[in-house]
Scaffold this motif. Sequence first.
Motif, mmCIF file in Angstrom:
data_model
loop_
_atom_site.group_PDB
_atom_site.id
_atom_site.type_symbol
_atom_site.label_atom_id
_atom_site.label_comp_id
_atom_site.label_asym_id
_atom_site.label_seq_id
_atom_site.Cartn_x
_atom_site.Cartn_y
_atom_site.Cartn_z
ATOM 1 N N GLY A 135 0.895 -1.082 0.024
ATOM 2 C CA GLY A 135 0.012 -0.013 -0.059
ATOM 3 C C GLY A 135 0.839 1.267 -0.283
ATOM 4 O O GLY A 135 0.460 2.007 -0.576
ATOM 5 N N ASP A 136 2.076 1.181 0.881
ATOM 6 C CA ASP A 136 2.756 2.565 0.710
ATOM 7 C C ASP A 136 3.368 2.736 -0.481
ATOM 8 O O ASP A 136 3.656 3.604 -1.031
ATOM 9 N N MET A 137 3.816 1.725 -1.307
ATOM 10 C CA MET A 137 4.489 1.677 -2.586
ATOM 11 C C MET A 137 3.316 2.016 -3.643
ATOM 12 O O MET A 137 3.424 3.213 -4.338
ATOM 13 N N LEU A 138 2.022 1.722 -3.640
ATOM 14 C CA LEU A 138 1.143 2.217 -4.525
ATOM 15 C C LEU A 138 0.690 3.838 -4.201
ATOM 16 O O LEU A 138 0.387 4.462 -5.131
ATOM 17 N N ARG A 139 0.754 4.287 -3.101
ATOM 18 C CA ARG A 139 0.456 5.604 -2.769
ATOM 19 C C ARG A 139 1.593 6.464 -3.435
ATOM 20 O O ARG A 139 1.104 7.756 -3.514
ATOM 21 N N CYS A 140 2.779 5.908 -3.400
ATOM 22 C CA CYS A 140 3.792 6.731 -4.001
ATOM 23 C C CYS A 140 3.873 6.699 -5.621
ATOM 24 O O CYS A 140 4.427 7.618 -6.176
ATOM 25 N N MET A 141 3.225 5.824 -6.203
ATOM 26 C CA MET A 141 3.040 5.565 -7.707
ATOM 27 C C MET A 141 2.690 6.945 -8.482
ATOM 28 O O MET A 141 3.412 7.332 -9.255
ATOM 29 N N GLN A 158 -3.319 12.111 -16.177
ATOM 30 C CA GLN A 158 -3.009 10.829 -16.307
ATOM 31 C C GLN A 158 -2.577 10.569 -14.645
ATOM 32 O O GLN A 158 -2.805 9.376 -14.244
ATOM 33 N N ARG A 159 -1.810 11.541 -14.303
ATOM 34 C CA ARG A 159 -1.618 11.203 -12.624
ATOM 35 C C ARG A 159 -2.489 11.313 -12.192
ATOM 36 O O ARG A 159 -2.982 10.337 -11.151
ATOM 37 N N GLU A 160 -3.523 12.163 -12.243
ATOM 38 C CA GLU A 160 -4.933 12.101 -11.589
ATOM 39 C C GLU A 160 -5.703 10.874 -11.775
ATOM 40 O O GLU A 160 -6.253 10.137 -10.598
ATOM 41 N N GLN A 161 -5.767 10.298 -12.874
ATOM 42 C CA GLN A 161 -6.388 8.973 -13.216
ATOM 43 C C GLN A 161 -5.682 7.884 -12.245
ATOM 44 O O GLN A 161 -6.352 7.120 -11.596
ATOM 45 N N LEU A 162 -4.521 7.848 -12.142
ATOM 46 C CA LEU A 162 -3.523 7.023 -11.427
ATOM 47 C C LEU A 162 -4.195 7.080 -9.851
ATOM 48 O O LEU A 162 -4.121 6.136 -8.945
ATOM 49 N N ARG A 163 -4.034 8.307 -9.475
ATOM 50 C CA ARG A 163 -4.237 8.419 -7.977
ATOM 51 C C ARG A 163 -5.915 8.043 -7.696
ATOM 52 O O ARG A 163 -6.121 7.402 -6.573
ATOM 53 N N ARG A 164 -6.813 8.111 -8.357
ATOM 54 C CA ARG A 164 -8.350 7.690 -8.416
ATOM 55 C C ARG A 164 -8.196 5.914 -8.488
ATOM 56 O O ARG A 164 -8.620 5.363 -7.553
ATOM 57 N N PHE A 165 -7.329 5.475 -9.417
ATOM 58 C CA PHE A 165 -7.011 4.092 -9.062
ATOM 59 C C PHE A 165 -6.510 3.509 -7.763
ATOM 60 O O PHE A 165 -7.093 2.707 -7.477
ATOM 61 N N VAL A 166 -5.594 4.170 -7.525
ATOM 62 C CA VAL A 166 -4.678 3.824 -6.255
ATOM 63 C C VAL A 166 -5.769 3.897 -5.123
ATOM 64 O O VAL A 166 -5.594 3.442 -4.086
ATOM 65 N N GLY A 167 -6.473 5.095 -5.199
ATOM 66 C CA GLY A 167 -7.354 5.275 -3.831
ATOM 67 C C GLY A 167 -8.508 4.077 -3.763
ATOM 68 O O GLY A 167 -8.965 3.881 -2.607
ATOM 69 N N ARG A 168 -8.759 3.283 -4.814
ATOM 70 C CA ARG A 168 -9.811 2.410 -4.719
ATOM 71 C C ARG A 168 -9.135 0.950 -4.344
ATOM 72 O O ARG A 168 -9.871 -0.058 -4.219
#
Length: 271
Positions: free
Chosen positions: A74-80, A256-266
């Motif tokens: 989870g820590d890694m995904l939050r950094c992505m 695209q970074r915002e799309q990635l944030r939404r994906f990681v948030g789920r």
Amino acid sequence: MRLARHIVGEYPPRSVTLRQVHYRCATAGAIPNTTSAYKRLSSLIAQARRDGTFPDLIDSTREVHRPQAFADVGDMLRCMPDFFRLDRRRGQRVNLYVAAEKDTLRVQFTGWLEDYGIPVVIARGFSSQSYVQDVADAVRADGRDSVLLYVGDLDASGEDIERDWLERTACWDRVERVALNMAQVRERDIPAAVGKRTDSRWPAFAARHGLDVRYPVQWEVEALPPEELKQLVMAAVHRYFDRAVWESVLADEEEQREQLRRFVGRWRPAG
């Protein structure tokens, strides 16, 4: 030491070398541009750093290599999202590189150029064939017209290092020497250091620049204040870099970074 502290304060934290401080002090006329003066300054700064009265310098020849690690997946995904970036040279008309003769300039150059995605290469003497080949292969594979902006010392060896680098890479459509050149030395009244009498390249260098062959001299690019060098480098970059195209890439990157944030948030860990 007061001048040396002031000079270090002009640079971002931990981005200036001892050699740069020495050349700047010599340019200001505070110390002679000699080996003995360099050693004396080194000793004084080392003691001041041990006493905690002088800011940190950078030693680009020694680094602590720390493997990256995360607390959990989870820590890694939050950094992505923070890691993600597009090729910010996408859509640019030319394939632009900046080269420095010395590794002492690497930290400054990468700091100035990182947002633009412009590669920085270090000639660092007469480079290994593997390094030269890696650069040449990457430039040729790109397919666009290639431009190299070069920064190096104005001396017999420095000019030969540039010649050697260009001959062995043999991949550039245009090369521009951003600094140092004789016009800059004269305009800024940069003091010369004593050159090497044993350098076989000196007589030809002296003839090219109208110098007295009896008195070898050299000029170091680190003698330029950081803002002056930055202005020279960035002015050259902007001649080849389309800012409107770059800003379009940045906008796409953020979307695209915002799309990635939404994906990681789920994402939720199993269980």
